[in-house]
Enzyme design. Structure first.
Site, mmCIF file in Angstrom:
data_model
loop_
_atom_site.group_PDB
_atom_site.id
_atom_site.type_symbol
_atom_site.label_atom_id
_atom_site.label_comp_id
_atom_site.label_asym_id
_atom_site.label_seq_id
_atom_site.Cartn_x
_atom_site.Cartn_y
_atom_site.Cartn_z
ATOM 1 C CG HIS A 18 -28.759 -21.471 18.176
ATOM 2 N ND1 HIS A 18 -28.162 -22.701 18.365
ATOM 3 C CD2 HIS A 18 -28.373 -20.705 19.235
ATOM 4 C CE1 HIS A 18 -27.463 -22.683 19.480
ATOM 5 N NE2 HIS A 18 -27.564 -21.484 20.022
ATOM 6 C CD GLU A 19 -29.253 -16.911 20.088
ATOM 7 O OE1 GLU A 19 -29.778 -16.929 21.228
ATOM 8 O OE2 GLU A 19 -28.047 -17.144 19.888
ATOM 9 C CG HIS A 22 -30.888 -20.620 23.628
ATOM 10 N ND1 HIS A 22 -30.548 -21.784 24.298
ATOM 11 C CD2 HIS A 22 -29.879 -20.385 22.733
ATOM 12 C CE1 HIS A 22 -29.390 -22.232 23.829
ATOM 13 N NE2 HIS A 22 -28.973 -21.414 22.875
#
Length: 424
Positions: A18-19, A22
Site C-alpha cells: 500500500h505505502e 504512494h
C-alpha cells in the site's frame, strides 16, 4: 509462534505494498519522499538512497511514507534548540543536526535563533554559545536534517512539497495506495487459482449439497452430494430453496427428506452454534465442480477481489437499513484471530487471506472519511471544483475530526473483538 510470524508477514506485505503505491507515484510526481518506513515506533536501522531515507522500525505493524509538506511532516525547529551544522567551502549549510544521538565532531555547535527551511532556506544561529551576535547561513536546497531520534532526512523546500505538485498528480498519489492493494489482491487470487489447479464452481440450481466436515448434517448421516428433497415438509428442488427453508426454521431441529442414490429417508438435524459467532448452522453449501481451464483461473484472479468489494458494499448498505453493528467490523485482534486459523491451513490459504485483506484495506481506505485516502481524494475533488485548495487550517481541522472518529471506532472495534474472540 507460527500465527505471530504469519500475522507479521501478512500485515507487513499488505501495508508495505500500500505505502509503496504512494511512494512510487509521489516520486513520479516530483514530490519529495523524505522517509519510507516499515514498521512503527523506534528506529532500528536506516539508509539513504536517491533522496529518501528508508527505515526499519521496532514494531512490525504497519508503516508509512512521509512526503514533504503533508500533515504528518513537520520540519519546524523551535528557537533556542541546540544543534550542530555542517558547512561546505561556499559557507552553505549542508546538514543540520538537532539529535543528541548522532554527534558529528567536525560540525559547528550552534543554538538556533530561527530557521526557514521551506522558502528562504536560511538559518539564524548563535555560534559556540556566543549569544552576543547572530549569524545567518544559507541552507543548501538538498541539505539534510538529523532529527531528534537520529534519522537523517532531506529538508523539504517548497518546490518539492506535496501541495506544489499538480492537482492530478496529488490525486494519483493519494489513489496509488488503494490501487496497489487491488493489484496485490488480483495477484494473490491468480496465484491461488493456479496453485489449486482449478476453480470450484457452485451450482445453486440443484438440491444436491456439499457437506462440511464435522458438521451437524454430516453427523446425522448425510453424504456428499446427497439431495435434500424436503425441509420441514416443504419440497425443495434448488439449493436456494433448501437454504431459505433451513434459515427460516424456528424449531430446535430441522426435519429433512434426503435422497442418497436410490435411497430416500427422513432425518432430523440439530443446528450447531458456530465458533466466534451466534449463528447456528447445519453445515451445507452448494454442490461444486472444478473448472480447470486457463480462462477460469484467470477470471477468478480478476473477479474475486470485486466479489469481496460487492460484499463489503452490501454490508455497508445494510447498515443504513438494519443499523450499525460492530460485529460487521474487525480490527487487528480479529485479523490476528483469523491469521491464527489460516496459518495452520497451508500456503494457499495464507495467500488467499492476503488477497482478501488487501482488497479490504484498499476499499476501506477509499471511503470518504477524513484522514483516509478517500478523505484526501474528496478534498482534492473539492479543490478541483472550487479552483483553489482548502486552507491548511481547515484541512487540519477536518483531518483532526477524521482521526478522532477513526481512533474512537478502532478502540470500540478492538474491544468488541477481544470480547468476541477471547472472553466469550
Amino acid at each position: 509462534m507460527s500465527a505471530i510470524i504469519t500475522f507479521i508477514i501478512v500485515f507487513g506485505v499488505i501495508v508495505t505494498v500500500h505505502e509503496f503505491g504512494h511512494f512510487y507515484m509521489a516520486k513520479r510526481s516530483g514530490i519529495l519522499v523524505r522517509e519510507f518506513a516499515i514498521g512503527m515506533g523506534p528506529k532500528l536501522v536506516n539508509f539513504k538512497k536517491n533522496g529518501t531515507t528508508y527505515t526499519l522500525r521496532l514494531l512490525p505493524l504497519g508503516g508509512y511514507v512521509r512526503m514533504a509538506g503533508t500533515q504528518d511532516d513537520d520540519d519546524e525547529i523551535k528557537p533556542g534548540t541546540p544543534a550542530s551544522i555542517a558547512i561546505n567551502d561556499q559557507n552553505v549549510v549542508e546538514r543540520i543536526n538537532i539529535s543528541k544521538k548522532n554527534p558529528y565532531v567536525n560540525d559547528l555547535p550552534v543554538q538556533i535563533v530561527k530557521a526557514d527551511l521551506v522558502d528562504k532556506l536560511e538559518i539564524v544561529v548563535y555560534e559556540n554559545g556566543d549569544e552576543s551576535q547572530e549569524k545567518t547561513y544559507h541552507v543548501d536546497h538538498d541539505a539534510t536534517i538529523v532529527e531528534e531520534d537520529g534519522t537523517e532526512v532531506l529538508i523539504a523546500p517548497r518546490d518539492v512539497q506535496f501541495q506544489s505538485a499538480s492537482l492530478l498528480n496529488r490525486i494519483l498519489t493519494n489513489f496509488a495506495g488503494p490501487f496497489n492493494n487491488m493489484i496485490l489482491s488480483i495477484v494473490a487470487y491468480l496465484l491461488v487459482a493456479f496453485m489449486l489447479g482449478g476453480i470450484p464452481e457452485a451450482h445453486t440450481d440443484t438440491n444436491q449439497v456439499n457437506i462440511a466436515p464435522d458438521s451437524a448434517i454430516q453427523k446425522a448421516g448425510v453424504k456428499q452430494n446427497d439431495r435434500i428433497l424436503e425441509v420441514n415438509g416443504k419440497k425443495t428442488s434448488t439449493y436456494n430453496q433448501v437454504q431459505k427453508a433451513v434459515a427460516s426454521n424456528k424449531k430446535k431441529q430441522v426435519e429433512l427428506v434426503v435422497k442418497h442414490k436410490d435411497n430416500v429417508r427422513q432425518i432430523k438435524v440439530t443446528p450447531q452454534k458456530q465458533k466466534n459467532s451466534d449463528k447456528k448452522l447445519i453445515g451445507i453449501s452448494p454442490k461444486t465442480t472444478v473448472d480447470r481451464s486457463f480462462g477460469a483461473k484467470l477470471k477468478y484472479g480478476f473477479t474475486q477481489p470485486f466479489v469481496i468489494v460487492a460484499t463489503i458494499i452490501g454490508i455497508l448498505g445494510n447498515m443504513f437499513t438494519t443499523g450499525f453493528d460492530l460485529n460487521q467490523f474487525g480490527g487487528p485482534v480479529a485479523i490476528y484471530s483469523l491469521t491464527s486459523q489460516v496459518s495452520t491451513q497451508g500456503i494457499i490459504s495464507i495467500i488467499s487471506f492476503i488477497g482478501m485483506l488487501s482488497i479490504n484495506l484498499g476499499f476501506m481506505n477509499l471511503l470518504p472519511i477524513p484522514a483516509l485516502d478517500g478523505g484526501k481524494l474528496l478534498l482534492n475533488f473539492v479543490e478541483g471544483i472550487r479552483g483553489k485548495p482548502i486552507s491548511e487550517e481547515k484541512e487540519g481541522i477536518v483531518n483532526l475530526i477524521g482521526v478522532a472518529i477513526l481512533v474512537t471506532l478502532m478502540i470500540a472495534v478492538t474491544w468488541n473483538d477481544i470480547q468476541r474472540f477471547f472472553i466469550h
